[in-house]
Enzyme design. Structure first.
Site, PDB file in Angstrom:
ATOM      1  N   TRP A   1       0.822  -1.225   0.000  1.00 20.09           N
ATOM      2  CA  TRP A   1       0.000   0.000   0.000  1.00 20.09           C
ATOM      3  C   TRP A   1       0.849   1.265   0.000  1.00 20.09           C
ATOM      4  CZ3 TRP A   1      -4.589  -0.714   4.030  1.00 20.09           C
ATOM      5  CH2 TRP A   1      -5.405  -1.776   3.595  1.00 20.09           C
TER       6      TRP A   1
ATOM      7  N   HIS B   1      12.845  -2.230  -0.426  1.00 13.49           N
ATOM      8  CA  HIS B   1      12.073  -1.729  -1.571  1.00 13.49           C
ATOM      9  C   HIS B   1      12.882  -0.615  -2.236  1.00 13.49           C
ATOM     10  CE1 HIS B   1       8.972   0.227  -3.929  1.00 13.49           C
ATOM     11  NE2 HIS B   1       8.299  -0.900  -3.842  1.00 13.49           N
TER      12      HIS B   1
ATOM     13  N   GLU C   1      12.136   2.176  -3.328  1.00 11.50           N
ATOM     14  CA  GLU C   1      11.872   3.535  -2.823  1.00 11.50           C
ATOM     15  C   GLU C   1      12.670   3.796  -1.550  1.00 11.50           C
ATOM     16  OE1 GLU C   1       7.621   3.106  -2.810  1.00 11.50           O
ATOM     17  OE2 GLU C   1       7.654   3.066  -4.995  1.00 11.50           O
TER      18      GLU C   1
ATOM     19  N   GLU D   1      11.994  -6.511  -8.644  1.00 11.18           N
ATOM     20  CA  GLU D   1      11.212  -5.367  -9.112  1.00 11.18           C
ATOM     21  C   GLU D   1      12.101  -4.425  -9.916  1.00 11.18           C
ATOM     22  OE1 GLU D   1       7.627  -4.607  -6.428  1.00 11.18           O
ATOM     23  OE2 GLU D   1       9.330  -3.698  -5.418  1.00 11.18           O
TER      24      GLU D   1
ATOM     25  N   GLY E   1       5.421   1.635 -10.755  1.00  8.00           N
ATOM     26  CA  GLY E   1       4.576   2.828 -10.783  1.00  8.00           C
ATOM     27  C   GLY E   1       4.613   3.567 -12.113  1.00  8.00           C
TER      28      GLY E   1
ATOM     29  N   SER F   1       4.189  -2.662 -11.977  1.00  7.63           N
ATOM     30  CA  SER F   1       2.969  -2.448 -12.762  1.00  7.63           C
ATOM     31  C   SER F   1       2.196  -3.738 -13.049  1.00  7.63           C
ATOM     32  CB  SER F   1       3.286  -1.690 -14.050  1.00  7.63           C
ATOM     33  OG  SER F   1       3.879  -0.431 -13.744  1.00  7.63           O
TER      34      SER F   1
ATOM     35  N   GLY G   1       1.940  -2.636  -6.224  1.00  6.68           N
ATOM     36  CA  GLY G   1       1.705  -1.328  -5.623  1.00  6.68           C
ATOM     37  C   GLY G   1       0.354  -0.778  -6.033  1.00  6.68           C
ATOM     38  N   GLY G   2       0.346   0.037  -7.070  1.00  5.44           N
ATOM     39  CA  GLY G   2      -0.860   0.759  -7.489  1.00  5.44           C
ATOM     40  C   GLY G   2      -2.124  -0.084  -7.556  1.00  5.44           C
TER      41      GLY G   2
HETATM   42  C1  PEP Z   1       5.846  -1.691  -5.785  1.00  3.44           C
HETATM   43  O1  PEP Z   1       5.826  -0.602  -5.249  1.00  3.44           O
HETATM   44  O2  PEP Z   1       6.377  -2.645  -5.194  1.00  3.44           O
HETATM   45  C2  PEP Z   1       5.264  -1.830  -7.114  1.00  3.44           C
HETATM   46  C3  PEP Z   1       5.546  -2.888  -7.821  1.00  3.44           C
HETATM   47  O3  PEP Z   1       4.464  -0.807  -7.536  1.00  3.44           O
HETATM   48  P1  PEP Z   1       3.525  -0.810  -8.861  1.00  3.44           P
HETATM   49  O4  PEP Z   1       2.772  -2.098  -8.849  1.00  3.44           O
HETATM   50  O5  PEP Z   1       2.633   0.383  -8.690  1.00  3.44           O
HETATM   51  O6  PEP Z   1       4.431  -0.700 -10.029  1.00  3.44           O
END
Ligand code: PEP
Length: 253
Positions: free
Chosen positions: A10, A97, A99, A169, A175, A215, A236-237
């Protein structure tokens, strides 16, 4: 059979009330999980107990923290320890992660410390790795992610490493709406597994779920999850929409 996992991240989204509504929507879809399937919700710290209560022990559904500090306890205002997470029965925690690596300068070494503290407290790390666009464009993604594994995981014994979860990832796909193709995902997941096999042997490598993140949506989850070395997704999203995430959970093989 290796675990297949749909994990929601989230991030810093949702009020408590929105989070409750989101979980109600997903749980309301009444998706029954098989023994090898798991749905995990990495929610913000203030919502961990709410989410545990909502999941109410439902088979295959668990919560995760999104982060943990790399020190045991003490004067670290604002931080949360592995022991604190353990004391409220958090079974999983995201580590590294992209981020956090980017905005909070988390190094591979720091992540190794976090992993050790989580494991010492009986919490399963979901270790995130993945390359930025410049590395992908240079074609050096394999050695980049191998180094992430080596520096954060390879101090662990085979017995312990077999219990963790890895999420690959690619940063360029997080994102951005740009998803790795199923072929790209399979190729690097197989490579990651070969790196694990090189260090720990094939039997151990075969036990470790490697999730794809970047994504993932209801519309592409099935194709990605059908790759032999892709064991589900970190999302994520699309995890912020009950219908989308329910579709993603239902796409687990
Ligand atoms: C994430 O933040 O781990 C991610 C994969 O984000 P999104 O699905 O939005 O790309």
């Amino acid at each position: 059979m290796r675990k297949k996992i749909a994990a929601a991240n989230w991030k810093m989204n949702c009020t408590l009330q929105q989070g409750e509504q989101l979980l109600d929507g997903i749980l309301g879809a009444n998706i029954e999980l098989k023994a090898h399937q798991q749905a995990i919700f990495a929610v913000p710290f203030p919502y961990l107990t709410m989410a545990t209560a909502k999941l109410n022990g439902r088979k295959g559904y668990s919560i995760a923290a999104q982060n943990v500090y790399n020190k045991k306890s003490g004067a670290y205002t604002g931080e949360v320890s592995a022991e604190m997470l353990q004391s409220i029965q958090v079974p999983y925690c995201l580590v590294g992660h992209s981020e956090r690596r980017e905005y909070f300068s988390e190094s591979n070494q720091m992540l190794a410390e976090k992993i050790d503290l989580l494991l010492a407290n009986g919490i399963t790390p979901i270790f995130c790795c993945g390359e930025p666009l410049s590395i992908r464009e240079a074609g050096t993604q394999n050695s980049f992610v191998a180094k992430q594994l080596e520096e954060s995981l390879f101090h662990l014994s085979a017995e312990v490493v077999a219990t963790i979860v890895i999420a690959y990832e690619p940063i360029w796909a997080i994102g951005t709406g740009k998803t790795a193709t199923a072929d790209q995902a399979q190729e690097i997941h197989a490579y990651l597994r070969s790196v694990l096999a090189g260090k720990y042997g094939q039997a151990v490598a075969d036990q470790i779920p490697v999730l794809y993140g970047g994504s993932v949506k209801g519309s592409n989850a099935k194709e990605l999850f059908s790759c032999p070395d892709v064991d589900g997704g970190l999302v994520g999203g699309a995890s912020l929409n009950a219908e989308e995430f329910a579709t993603i959970i239902s796409s687990l093989p």
